[in-house]
Design a protein around this motif. Structure first.
Motif, PDB file in Angstrom:
ATOM      1  N   ALA A 236     -37.734  19.132 -28.825  1.00  0.00           N
ATOM      2  CA  ALA A 236     -37.693  18.174 -29.704  1.00  0.00           C
ATOM      3  C   ALA A 236     -36.950  16.490 -29.078  1.00  0.00           C
ATOM      4  O   ALA A 236     -37.369  15.720 -30.291  1.00  0.00           O
ATOM      5  CB  ALA A 236     -36.464  18.818 -31.265  1.00  0.00           C
ATOM      6  N   ASN A 239     -38.652  14.773 -28.347  1.00  0.00           N
ATOM      7  CA  ASN A 239     -40.227  13.898 -30.345  1.00  0.00           C
ATOM      8  C   ASN A 239     -39.172  12.892 -29.971  1.00  0.00           C
ATOM      9  O   ASN A 239     -39.021  12.083 -31.479  1.00  0.00           O
ATOM     10  CB  ASN A 239     -40.273  14.510 -31.054  1.00  0.00           C
ATOM     11  CG  ASN A 239     -41.681  15.605 -30.302  1.00  0.00           C
ATOM     12  OD1 ASN A 239     -42.290  15.124 -30.178  1.00  0.00           O
ATOM     13  ND2 ASN A 239     -41.463  17.293 -30.408  1.00  0.00           N
ATOM     14  N   TYR A 240     -37.726  12.871 -30.518  1.00  0.00           N
ATOM     15  CA  TYR A 240     -36.657  11.917 -30.760  1.00  0.00           C
ATOM     16  C   TYR A 240     -37.244  10.897 -30.353  1.00  0.00           C
ATOM     17  O   TYR A 240     -36.565   9.985 -30.450  1.00  0.00           O
ATOM     18  CB  TYR A 240     -35.454  12.488 -30.331  1.00  0.00           C
ATOM     19  CG  TYR A 240     -34.698  11.735 -30.701  1.00  0.00           C
ATOM     20  CD1 TYR A 240     -34.064  11.245 -32.274  1.00  0.00           C
ATOM     21  CD2 TYR A 240     -33.541  11.299 -30.268  1.00  0.00           C
ATOM     22  CE1 TYR A 240     -32.586  10.591 -31.884  1.00  0.00           C
ATOM     23  CE2 TYR A 240     -32.748  10.142 -30.064  1.00  0.00           C
ATOM     24  CZ  TYR A 240     -32.224   9.741 -31.739  1.00  0.00           C
ATOM     25  OH  TYR A 240     -31.486   8.999 -32.159  1.00  0.00           O
ATOM     26  N   PHE A 245     -40.566  11.367 -35.431  1.00  0.00           N
ATOM     27  CA  PHE A 245     -39.291  12.167 -36.197  1.00  0.00           C
ATOM     28  C   PHE A 245     -39.686  13.257 -37.159  1.00  0.00           C
ATOM     29  O   PHE A 245     -39.042  13.884 -36.685  1.00  0.00           O
ATOM     30  CB  PHE A 245     -38.690  11.334 -36.759  1.00  0.00           C
ATOM     31  CG  PHE A 245     -37.723   9.643 -36.344  1.00  0.00           C
ATOM     32  CD1 PHE A 245     -37.193  10.366 -34.637  1.00  0.00           C
ATOM     33  CD2 PHE A 245     -37.040   8.585 -36.426  1.00  0.00           C
ATOM     34  CE1 PHE A 245     -36.133   9.320 -34.392  1.00  0.00           C
ATOM     35  CE2 PHE A 245     -36.821   8.028 -36.437  1.00  0.00           C
ATOM     36  CZ  PHE A 245     -36.262   8.395 -34.913  1.00  0.00           C
ATOM     37  N   SER A 247     -42.340  15.446 -35.777  1.00  0.00           N
ATOM     38  CA  SER A 247     -42.542  16.115 -34.687  1.00  0.00           C
ATOM     39  C   SER A 247     -41.242  16.577 -34.557  1.00  0.00           C
ATOM     40  O   SER A 247     -40.773  17.763 -34.740  1.00  0.00           O
ATOM     41  CB  SER A 247     -43.336  15.773 -33.779  1.00  0.00           C
ATOM     42  OG  SER A 247     -44.685  15.200 -34.050  1.00  0.00           O
ATOM     43  N   PHE A 248     -39.832  15.830 -34.059  1.00  0.00           N
ATOM     44  CA  PHE A 248     -38.603  16.415 -34.085  1.00  0.00           C
ATOM     45  C   PHE A 248     -37.905  17.135 -35.064  1.00  0.00           C
ATOM     46  O   PHE A 248     -37.613  18.366 -34.470  1.00  0.00           O
ATOM     47  CB  PHE A 248     -38.154  15.350 -34.186  1.00  0.00           C
ATOM     48  CG  PHE A 248     -36.067  15.203 -33.887  1.00  0.00           C
ATOM     49  CD1 PHE A 248     -35.333  15.416 -32.860  1.00  0.00           C
ATOM     50  CD2 PHE A 248     -35.407  15.131 -35.000  1.00  0.00           C
ATOM     51  CE1 PHE A 248     -33.376  16.048 -32.845  1.00  0.00           C
ATOM     52  CE2 PHE A 248     -34.151  15.014 -35.183  1.00  0.00           C
ATOM     53  CZ  PHE A 248     -33.500  15.567 -33.892  1.00  0.00           C
ATOM     54  N   THR A 251     -39.243  20.847 -34.908  1.00  0.00           N
ATOM     55  CA  THR A 251     -39.516  21.052 -33.797  1.00  0.00           C
ATOM     56  C   THR A 251     -37.767  21.173 -33.432  1.00  0.00           C
ATOM     57  O   THR A 251     -37.470  22.826 -32.947  1.00  0.00           O
ATOM     58  CB  THR A 251     -39.865  20.583 -32.234  1.00  0.00           C
ATOM     59  OG1 THR A 251     -39.185  19.132 -32.049  1.00  0.00           O
ATOM     60  CG2 THR A 251     -41.313  20.270 -31.913  1.00  0.00           C
ATOM     61  N   LEU A 252     -37.352  21.168 -33.648  1.00  0.00           N
ATOM     62  CA  LEU A 252     -35.247  21.564 -33.531  1.00  0.00           C
ATOM     63  C   LEU A 252     -35.464  22.060 -34.766  1.00  0.00           C
ATOM     64  O   LEU A 252     -34.359  23.583 -34.474  1.00  0.00           O
ATOM     65  CB  LEU A 252     -34.975  20.285 -34.475  1.00  0.00           C
ATOM     66  CG  LEU A 252     -33.774  20.678 -33.993  1.00  0.00           C
ATOM     67  CD1 LEU A 252     -32.975  20.326 -33.151  1.00  0.00           C
ATOM     68  CD2 LEU A 252     -32.608  19.187 -35.045  1.00  0.00           C
ATOM     69  N   LEU A 335     -29.441  15.520 -33.930  1.00  0.00           N
ATOM     70  CA  LEU A 335     -29.879  15.682 -33.285  1.00  0.00           C
ATOM     71  C   LEU A 335     -28.177  15.798 -32.221  1.00  0.00           C
ATOM     72  O   LEU A 335     -28.396  16.930 -31.543  1.00  0.00           O
ATOM     73  CB  LEU A 335     -30.333  14.868 -32.091  1.00  0.00           C
ATOM     74  CG  LEU A 335     -30.503  14.424 -30.469  1.00  0.00           C
ATOM     75  CD1 LEU A 335     -31.222  15.568 -29.733  1.00  0.00           C
ATOM     76  CD2 LEU A 335     -30.685  12.870 -29.496  1.00  0.00           C
TER      77      LEU A 335
END
Length: 413
Positions: A236, A239-240, A245, A247-248, A251-252, A335
């Motif tokens: 994550a 991706n960030y 974003f 994908s971020f 995954t997050l 995040l």
């Protein structure tokens, strides 16, 4: 490994866009790397779309962006870096190493512009990555990285290369002619531009206390149990940093859901474990609510609301098509609180105001007055405790406890 081979009957070009030749524009280049797993063996070509051009050859994959800068912005940016190059040449005098400018050289008046430039470069990198993965060979590639410099030291950072057009060479003629000899030879066709610190995670500085803590916890660690949320969170973060974003947030969300279920199965009572084992997966805000109320997870109650917003965007990314309007402060908050939750479920107490929106007051000595920011974490650097914050411009900074005002309204507009 992925190889590109020359095929004379195939062209890499798509629709050629006129912006590439506009003399009012500036041209910037970045290198894309896939852990050295792409080999362009005897192959070369280019692809054009929008304001981007990708050149693929034996030197690798380069992405070019044409970007609009005023004459004043160009001159200020170019001269600020050249001035420091001259200073380095004057001080070192001989055996001058390759010069890689750092973000702190960018004038404050230009930082937002360079942040915008960086966003465009990341946009092009994501789009090129999307194109590459439509090739059946490329699906298995790892996530892309931008080139990092200096290559022989740590910490290092991302850079772009400003390839000067003819009108820019004429605009900078006096600056180039007055430069010292080595600097002059290096800047006549272009210079490196540093990209913001904020587009990467802060470096982790291990001190003696950290090493001693590892010695203490090693005996309490069950190496047969490897919580998957740690690796998911690492993806994550990557991706960030690549500004991917959608994908971020996917995954997050997976990292937090996996982590909270792991936490509840270890800390919760028999009812919590029964529910986890026998009913469909509860929504993430509900998992977080149970962890706070039933297991005493030490994080702010407002996180439940912020996680609810994360799930809205996650569902949009997964179930709908089209562009999502991400706000940089909102994504940064996710995040920050994601890291706080991952820390808390492992009995590492996060800073109590992590993820909160703050305002830089008028009396602050170094940061722009009135700027909004998100608190990322509390950390120890060079023996001092400070706070890592992300400004609304996208620039990363440090500050001290008590040097800011926590906003009464935490909503991100």
């Amino acid at each position: 490994m992925l190889y590109f081979r020359r095929n004379h009957s195939t062209t890499f070009s798509a629709v050629v866009v006129g912006n590439l030749d506009r003399t009012l524009m500036s041209r910037f280049k970045i290198k894309l790397e896939y852990e050295y797993r792409i080999y362009t063996r005897e192959a070369s070509g280019f692809v054009d779309w929008n304001n981007f051009r990708a050149i693929i050859n034996e030197l690798g994959i380069s992405l070019y962006l044409t970007y609009d800068l005023s004459k004043k912005e160009k001159t200020e940016l170019f001269s600020s870096i050249v001035d420091n190059m001259n200073l380095q040449e004057k001080n070192i005098k001989s055996n001058l190493p390759v010069y890689y400018p750092h973000w702190n050289l960018i004038p404050a008046s230009l930082q937002r512009k360079v942040v915008d430039l960086t966003e465009e470069l990341h946009l092009g990198a994501r789009q090129l990555n999307q194109l590459l993965r439509k090739n059946k060979k490329s699906i298995r590639l790892p996530n892309y990285q931008l080139r990092r410099v200096p290559p022989n030291q740590w910490p290092n950072w991302n850079i772009a290369y400003w390839s000067l057009m003819d009108d820019e060479k004429e605009l900078f003629k006096d600056i180039i002619d007055s430069a010292l000899p080595i600097t002059k030879s290096r800047i006549k066709n272009g210079i490196f531009i540093p990209l913001p610190d904020s587009f990467r995670g802060r470096n982790v500085q291990f001190d003696q206390d950290d090493i001693e803590n590892l010695q203490k916890i090693v005996g309490k660690t069950d190496f047969n149990q490897e919580p998957p949320f740690s690796t998911l969170f690492a993806y994550a973060v990557q991706n960030y940093e690549n500004r991917s974003f959608s994908s971020f947030i996917i995954t997050l969300t997976a990292a937090l859901e996996t982590g909270l279920k792991w936490y509840l199965s270890n800390k919760g009572d028999s009812i919590s474990k029964y529910l986890l084992d026998n009913i469909p997966s509860p929504p993430l805000p509900k998992l977080l609510s149970v962890a706070i109320s039933e297991c005493g997870l030490e994080i702010p109650d407002i996180y439940k609301k912020w996680i609810g917003k994360l799930i809205e965007f996650r569902n949009h990314a997964v179930h709908k098509t089209g562009t999502i309007d991400f706000k940089i402060m909102q994504v940064t908050r996710w995040l920050a609180i994601g890291e706080a939750i991952i820390s808390a479920i492992q009995d590492i107490k996060p800073y109590e105001f992590t993820g909160y929106k703050i305002t830089i007051p008028e009396h602050h000595k170094t940061l722009p007055k009135g700027t909004k920011a998100i608190i990322m974490r509390e950390e120890k650097d060079y023996g001092e405790i400070n706070l890592h914050i992300a400004l609304d411009s996208g620039v990363s900074a440090r500050t001290k406890e008590g040097s800011f005002d926590i906003d009464e309204n935490q909503k991100i507009e």
